[in-house]
Design an enzyme around this catalytic site. Structure first.
Site, PDB file in Angstrom:
ATOM      1  N   HIS A 123       1.376   5.381  -2.962  1.00 31.30           N
ATOM      2  CA  HIS A 123       1.994   6.393  -2.698  1.00 31.30           C
ATOM      3  C   HIS A 123       2.811   6.890  -3.467  1.00 31.30           C
ATOM      4  O   HIS A 123       2.935   8.010  -3.850  1.00 31.30           O
ATOM      5  CB  HIS A 123       2.107   6.597  -1.373  1.00 31.30           C
ATOM      6  CG  HIS A 123       0.915   6.698  -0.304  1.00 31.30           C
ATOM      7  ND1 HIS A 123       0.245   7.869  -0.153  1.00 31.30           N
ATOM      8  CD2 HIS A 123       0.521   5.827   0.608  1.00 31.30           C
ATOM      9  CE1 HIS A 123      -0.685   7.494   0.895  1.00 31.30           C
ATOM     10  NE2 HIS A 123      -0.605   6.306   1.172  1.00 31.30           N
TER      11      HIS A 123
ATOM     12  N   GLU B 160      -5.463   9.660  -0.077  1.00 30.20           N
ATOM     13  CA  GLU B 160      -5.894   8.182   0.092  1.00 30.20           C
ATOM     14  C   GLU B 160      -7.002   8.008  -0.817  1.00 30.20           C
ATOM     15  O   GLU B 160      -6.974   6.593  -1.498  1.00 30.20           O
ATOM     16  CB  GLU B 160      -6.146   7.941   1.493  1.00 30.20           C
ATOM     17  CG  GLU B 160      -4.939   7.851   2.421  1.00 30.20           C
ATOM     18  CD  GLU B 160      -4.206   6.906   2.544  1.00 30.20           C
ATOM     19  OE1 GLU B 160      -4.235   5.936   1.372  1.00 30.20           O
ATOM     20  OE2 GLU B 160      -2.759   6.686   3.108  1.00 30.20           O
TER      21      GLU B 160
ATOM     22  N   HIS C  89       0.823  -1.105  -0.077  1.00 31.15           N
ATOM     23  CA  HIS C  89       0.011   0.068   0.051  1.00 31.15           C
ATOM     24  C   HIS C  89       1.068   1.300   0.106  1.00 31.15           C
ATOM     25  O   HIS C  89       0.777   2.167  -0.658  1.00 31.15           O
ATOM     26  CB  HIS C  89      -0.910  -0.092   1.146  1.00 31.15           C
ATOM     27  CG  HIS C  89      -1.600   1.367   1.490  1.00 31.15           C
ATOM     28  ND1 HIS C  89      -2.662   1.719   0.780  1.00 31.15           N
ATOM     29  CD2 HIS C  89      -1.255   2.406   2.190  1.00 31.15           C
ATOM     30  CE1 HIS C  89      -3.195   2.963   1.118  1.00 31.15           C
ATOM     31  NE2 HIS C  89      -2.098   3.413   1.944  1.00 31.15           N
TER      32      HIS C  89
END
Length: 296
Positions: free
Chosen positions: A139, A180, A134
């Protein structure tokens, strides 16, 4: 985002990794086993195939530029060799979610904390806490984009000020609905949007849901609206906010946050699924499958 003293973080501390005052560690590459590399390979292959035509061009360009290995967990030094010369950012290894103040100080200094450990094979589709896939795949590709990189840097500085002023929930919502779970306008795509938020791009289910499902609201981005809107951590989002482009997002950071935070701190929050008369509605959700409680 970040939090303090989670069970997973305690587990990592108990594992004996040397943790510095800023919660960083040396990436323990020797601890990755065949299962870790296999999970990375499976997730990387699945998401890169799924995201084509669904994620914004800037994200795909970042993936290509950084060149993450498709068949093993990347070494952070390899990523930094591409990332730092491009935008001045670097990734630092951490044991897991870190305290808010520490997290924002890293962002304000162009450091992005990346959890070192990988999820298990039975956690491919849902994970309560962010793992290496993740944090790294979700990101880092956009951190090589100069406009988004500057937004993240400015956000970290603003969040430090908000934390000092006791207004952190307002900035937490901004992070949630942009970094997010953000969407970006694209007239040729389903429901007129593409994906850029890390919580979406690292999730098969939310990738499909956020762009194609009729259930959620998709609303034009408005800073005050976002900062007053609760969100979900246990289900897909009820509402997604859609930016026009990354220049609009960076423009947010030119805001004088001190008076805005003082103003909004006295205002009531909106429920995650609310649609207001003043909203720019791109799609109004059918609300199918929504839970009636659980907004935070």
């Amino acid at each position: 985002m970040s939090t303090a003293n989670t069970a997973k973080l305690k587990e990592q501390f108990d594992a004996g990794l040397e943790t510095r005052a800023d919660f960083t560690i040396d990436q323990p590459t020797e601890r990755y086993g065949a299962v870790d590399h296999a999970v990375w390979q499976q997730l990387y292959a699945r998401q890169t195939a799924l995201l084509k035509g669904r994620v914004c061009d800037e994200f795909l360009a970042g993936v290509d530029c950084i060149g993450m290995p498709p068949d093993r967990v990347p070494f952070f030094d390899e990523i930094n060799a591409k990332l730092t010369p491009a935008t001045g950012w670097q990734i630092v290894a951490v044991p897991g979610l870190v305290p808010d103040q520490v997290f924002f100080e890293h962002l304000a200094n162009r450091r992005f904390p990346v959890t070192w450990w990988m999820r298990r094979p039975d956690q491919l589709d849902y994970l309560q806490e962010p793992d290496c896939f993740h944090d790294l795949f979700g990101h880092v590709p956009l951190l090589i984009n100069p406009v988004f990189a500057n937004y993240m840097h400015a956000y970290g500085r603003a969040a430090l000020a908000a934390n000092d002023a006791g207004a952190l929930p307002l900035l937490a919502r901004l992070y949630w609905y942009t970094v997010e779970f953000g969407l970006i306008r694209d007239a040729a795509s389903p429901n007129g949007v593409k994906i850029y938020g890390a919580g979406i791009v690292s999730s098969k289910g939310e990738t499909l849901y956020s762009q194609q499902s009729a259930a959620p609201n998709r609303l034009g981005f408005d800073l005050e609206r976002v900062m007053r809107t609760r969100y979900r951590i246990d289900t897909f989002q009820k509402t997604y906010f859609v930016i026009d482009d990354f220049t609009q997002l960076f423009g947010v950071t030119q805001t004088d946050f001190a008076p805005l935070l003082a103003k909004l701190a006295a205002e009531p929050a909106f429920a995650a699924g609310d649609v207001l008369k003043r909203d720019r509605v791109i799609t109004r959700g059918t609300q199918e499958g929504w839970q009636t409680d659980g907004d935070i």
